[in-house]
Design a protein around this motif. Structure first.
Motif, PDB file in Angstrom:
ATOM      1  N   PHE A  24       5.734  -2.540  -7.143  1.00  0.00           N
ATOM      2  CA  PHE A  24       5.228  -3.668  -6.373  1.00  0.00           C
ATOM      3  C   PHE A  24       5.059  -3.355  -4.891  1.00  0.00           C
ATOM      4  N   LYS A  25       5.900  -2.505  -4.325  1.00  0.00           N
ATOM      5  CA  LYS A  25       5.846  -2.247  -2.886  1.00  0.00           C
ATOM      6  C   LYS A  25       4.597  -1.451  -2.529  1.00  0.00           C
ATOM      7  N   PRO A  26       3.852  -1.866  -1.496  1.00  0.00           N
ATOM      8  CA  PRO A  26       2.628  -1.146  -1.136  1.00  0.00           C
ATOM      9  C   PRO A  26       2.855   0.345  -0.874  1.00  0.00           C
ATOM     10  N   GLU A  27       4.000   0.681  -0.244  1.00  0.00           N
ATOM     11  CA  GLU A  27       4.273   2.093   0.057  1.00  0.00           C
ATOM     12  C   GLU A  27       4.394   2.920  -1.223  1.00  0.00           C
ATOM     13  N   ASN A  28       5.092   2.370  -2.217  1.00  0.00           N
ATOM     14  CA  ASN A  28       5.282   3.118  -3.463  1.00  0.00           C
ATOM     15  C   ASN A  28       4.010   3.167  -4.301  1.00  0.00           C
ATOM     16  N   ILE A  29       3.236   2.082  -4.270  1.00  0.00           N
ATOM     17  CA  ILE A  29       1.952   2.091  -4.988  1.00  0.00           C
ATOM     18  C   ILE A  29       1.023   3.133  -4.372  1.00  0.00           C
ATOM     19  N   PHE A  30       0.971   3.183  -3.045  1.00  0.00           N
ATOM     20  CA  PHE A  30       0.149   4.188  -2.369  1.00  0.00           C
ATOM     21  C   PHE A  30       0.629   5.592  -2.711  1.00  0.00           C
ATOM     22  N   TYR A  31       1.916   5.783  -2.710  1.00  0.00           N
ATOM     23  CA  TYR A  31       2.508   7.087  -3.015  1.00  0.00           C
ATOM     24  C   TYR A  31       2.104   7.576  -4.405  1.00  0.00           C
ATOM     25  N   LEU A  32       1.971   6.655  -5.354  1.00  0.00           N
ATOM     26  CA  LEU A  32       1.710   7.025  -6.739  1.00  0.00           C
ATOM     27  C   LEU A  32       0.247   6.936  -7.148  1.00  0.00           C
ATOM     28  N   THR A  33      -0.559   6.146  -6.405  1.00  0.00           N
ATOM     29  CA  THR A  33      -1.951   5.940  -6.825  1.00  0.00           C
ATOM     30  C   THR A  33      -2.984   6.245  -5.739  1.00  0.00           C
ATOM     31  N   PHE A  35      -3.761   4.053  -3.482  1.00  0.00           N
ATOM     32  CA  PHE A  35      -4.335   2.767  -3.076  1.00  0.00           C
ATOM     33  C   PHE A  35      -3.301   1.953  -2.317  1.00  0.00           C
ATOM     34  N   TRP A  36      -3.723   1.389  -1.165  1.00  0.00           N
ATOM     35  CA  TRP A  36      -2.847   0.507  -0.382  1.00  0.00           C
ATOM     36  C   TRP A  36      -3.489  -0.879  -0.340  1.00  0.00           C
ATOM     37  N   GLY A  37      -2.916  -1.801  -1.066  1.00  0.00           N
ATOM     38  CA  GLY A  37      -3.464  -3.146  -1.097  1.00  0.00           C
ATOM     39  C   GLY A  37      -2.687  -4.001  -2.066  1.00  0.00           C
ATOM     40  N   GLU A  38      -3.118  -5.243  -2.223  1.00  0.00           N
ATOM     41  CA  GLU A  38      -2.444  -6.176  -3.117  1.00  0.00           C
ATOM     42  C   GLU A  38      -2.631  -5.719  -4.556  1.00  0.00           C
ATOM     43  N   SER A  39      -1.533  -5.355  -5.210  1.00  0.00           N
ATOM     44  CA  SER A  39      -1.638  -4.762  -6.544  1.00  0.00           C
ATOM     45  C   SER A  39      -0.253  -4.615  -7.169  1.00  0.00           C
ATOM     46  N   ILE A  40      -0.254  -4.299  -8.453  1.00  0.00           N
ATOM     47  CA  ILE A  40       0.946  -3.923  -9.195  1.00  0.00           C
ATOM     48  C   ILE A  40       0.567  -2.680  -9.992  1.00  0.00           C
ATOM     49  N   ALA A  41       1.437  -1.693 -10.008  1.00  0.00           N
ATOM     50  CA  ALA A  41       1.159  -0.472 -10.763  1.00  0.00           C
ATOM     51  C   ALA A  41       2.168  -0.313 -11.889  1.00  0.00           C
ATOM     52  N   ILE A  42       1.685   0.143 -13.033  1.00  0.00           N
ATOM     53  CA  ILE A  42       2.543   0.560 -14.133  1.00  0.00           C
ATOM     54  C   ILE A  42       2.267   2.038 -14.388  1.00  0.00           C
ATOM     55  N   CYS A  43       3.309   2.830 -14.317  1.00  0.00           N
ATOM     56  CA  CYS A  43       3.168   4.273 -14.501  1.00  0.00           C
ATOM     57  C   CYS A  43       4.001   4.725 -15.687  1.00  0.00           C
ATOM     58  N   THR A  44       3.360   5.456 -16.593  1.00  0.00           N
ATOM     59  CA  THR A  44       4.048   6.083 -17.721  1.00  0.00           C
ATOM     60  C   THR A  44       3.647   7.554 -17.750  1.00  0.00           C
ATOM     61  N   HIS A  45       4.228   8.306 -18.665  1.00  0.00           N
ATOM     62  CA  HIS A  45       3.834   9.708 -18.774  1.00  0.00           C
ATOM     63  C   HIS A  45       2.388   9.853 -19.232  1.00  0.00           C
ATOM     64  N   ASP A  46       1.849   8.840 -19.890  1.00  0.00           N
ATOM     65  CA  ASP A  46       0.484   8.923 -20.402  1.00  0.00           C
ATOM     66  C   ASP A  46      -0.568   8.534 -19.367  1.00  0.00           C
ATOM     67  N   GLU A  47      -0.285   7.499 -18.570  1.00  0.00           N
ATOM     68  CA  GLU A  47      -1.292   7.040 -17.619  1.00  0.00           C
ATOM     69  C   GLU A  47      -0.690   6.103 -16.575  1.00  0.00           C
ATOM     70  N   ASN A  48      -1.460   5.901 -15.513  1.00  0.00           N
ATOM     71  CA  ASN A  48      -1.151   4.886 -14.505  1.00  0.00           C
ATOM     72  C   ASN A  48      -2.138   3.745 -14.641  1.00  0.00           C
ATOM     73  N   LYS A  49      -1.636   2.535 -14.623  1.00  0.00           N
ATOM     74  CA  LYS A  49      -2.499   1.354 -14.621  1.00  0.00           C
ATOM     75  C   LYS A  49      -2.284   0.623 -13.300  1.00  0.00           C
ATOM     76  N   LEU A  50      -3.379   0.212 -12.679  1.00  0.00           N
ATOM     77  CA  LEU A  50      -3.324  -0.489 -11.402  1.00  0.00           C
ATOM     78  C   LEU A  50      -3.930  -1.873 -11.591  1.00  0.00           C
TER      79      LEU A  50
END
Length: 323
Positions: A24-33, A35-50
């Motif tokens: 949920f945190k913008p810093e961690n979403i940016f770090y992993l994807t 993208f810096w903005g309003e969003s939620i990321a789900i990351c698994t070994h198979d894929e990232n969903k934003l």
């Protein structure tokens, strides 16, 4: 590189029986994807969903990397609802700290499948890769240029806010942006005269006068990454006592820098600085920690403060910045 970051965090939580990240945190979403903005990321070994609201969808598609973008029509609760179906499919480590969001999610899962712990994210971000190091170096060079401008602009009659405006204008011309640090109202700390005794003074309309110390604490972001530095300027001739204290603090900072080595406990770096000050009778005035890590946040691990046992490792980036 972004996929490797997610993999490293996922590998760290796997021994505890967890297999996904909900971010949920913008810093961690940016770090992993990316993208810096309003969003939620789900990351698994198979894929990232934003997951993004419709107003962010085009930008997310253009800026995110190695991520599948899923668009929600609305912001807020509707966006959060879009991740509910995944709660039964994985066991999550999440960085969420928003009470209302957590209260919305918990009826669809339980504590054995959804853990709130930002530790794995911080433990990954604390070691910088080469791309991160280069961005922070560039941000630092911008700050160096701003301090050169300070040498020209600090004059009697100039106000703290006027200097701040000049520095912010020049910083943006050099492709830097403000960090929007949440605990101050101003982008920089510019503090002259008696104001300079307050570590987090709110920049004012006070004019610089002859004999002032002027503290200039600058934090800037370049392509997401932050540099943070503090310098003290003297306007014309200062008193012998001020000069003596300035040199004492400079020696203390030098001692700290000398102790920043791989394997050194962070608390020992703080102690090296603090001892120089205390041995000259000014220990009670050392009211600030010695430093901290920088990266996607102004203040992040490792903490250079008293009794901090974490040891410095290669490719950590810290400030020695109590000056």
């Amino acid at each position: 590189m972004l996929k490797e970051r997610a993999r490293k965090i996922l590998d760290s939580i796997a021994p505890r029986g967890f297999d996904a990240l909900m971010v949920f945190k913008p810093e961690n979403i940016f770090y992993l994807t990316g993208f810096w903005g309003e969003s939620i990321a789900i990351c698994t070994h198979d894929e990232n969903k934003l997951f993004v609201p419709k107003l962010e969808s085009t930008r997310a598609l253009n800026e995110s990397k190695n991520s599948k973008t899923i668009t929600s029509v609305e912001r807020g609760a509707t966006l959060i609802k879009s991740i509910i179906p995944y709660l039964s499919k994985f066991r999550f480590y999440s960085d969420c700290s928003d009470y209302e969001t957590i209260r919305f999610i918990l009826p669809y899962t339980d504590n054995s499948k959804f853990v709130l712990d930002e530790g794995p994210y911080h433990n990954s971000r604390i070691i910088k890769d080469e791309g991160e190091i280069q961005k922070i170096k560039y941000a630092s060079r911008i700050i160096d240029k701003l301090y050169e401008i300070c040498n020209e602009e600090i004059k009697e009659g100039v106000t703290e806010k006027q200097l701040q405006s000049k520095l912010l204008y020049e910083a943006m011309n050099l492709e830097a942006t403000s960090t929007c640090y949440p605990y101050t109202l101003n982008p920089f700390i510019i503090a002259g005269g008696s104001n300079s005794a307050l570590p987090h003074f709110e920049t004012s309309n006070r004019e610089f006068t002859d004999g002032d110390f002027i503290v200039v604490d600058l934090t800037l972001r370049y392509k997401g990454y932050i540099s943070d530095a503090t310098r003290t300027f003297a306007l014309n001739k200062v008193s012998p006592e001020m000069s003596k204290v300035y040199e004492l603090v400079r020696r203390s900072q030098h001692q700290g820098v000398e102790h920043v080595k791989e394997g050194t406990e962070c608390g020992k770096v703080d102690e090296a600085c603090r001892n120089v000050i205390s041995n000259k009778g000014y220990g009670e005035n050392f009211i600030h920690s010695t430093g901290h890590g920088v990266g996607l946040e102004v203040h992040e691990q490792p903490w250079i403060r008293q009794n901090e046992s974490r040891k410095l490792s290669r490719d950590m980036i810290v400030t020695i910045e109590f000056t």
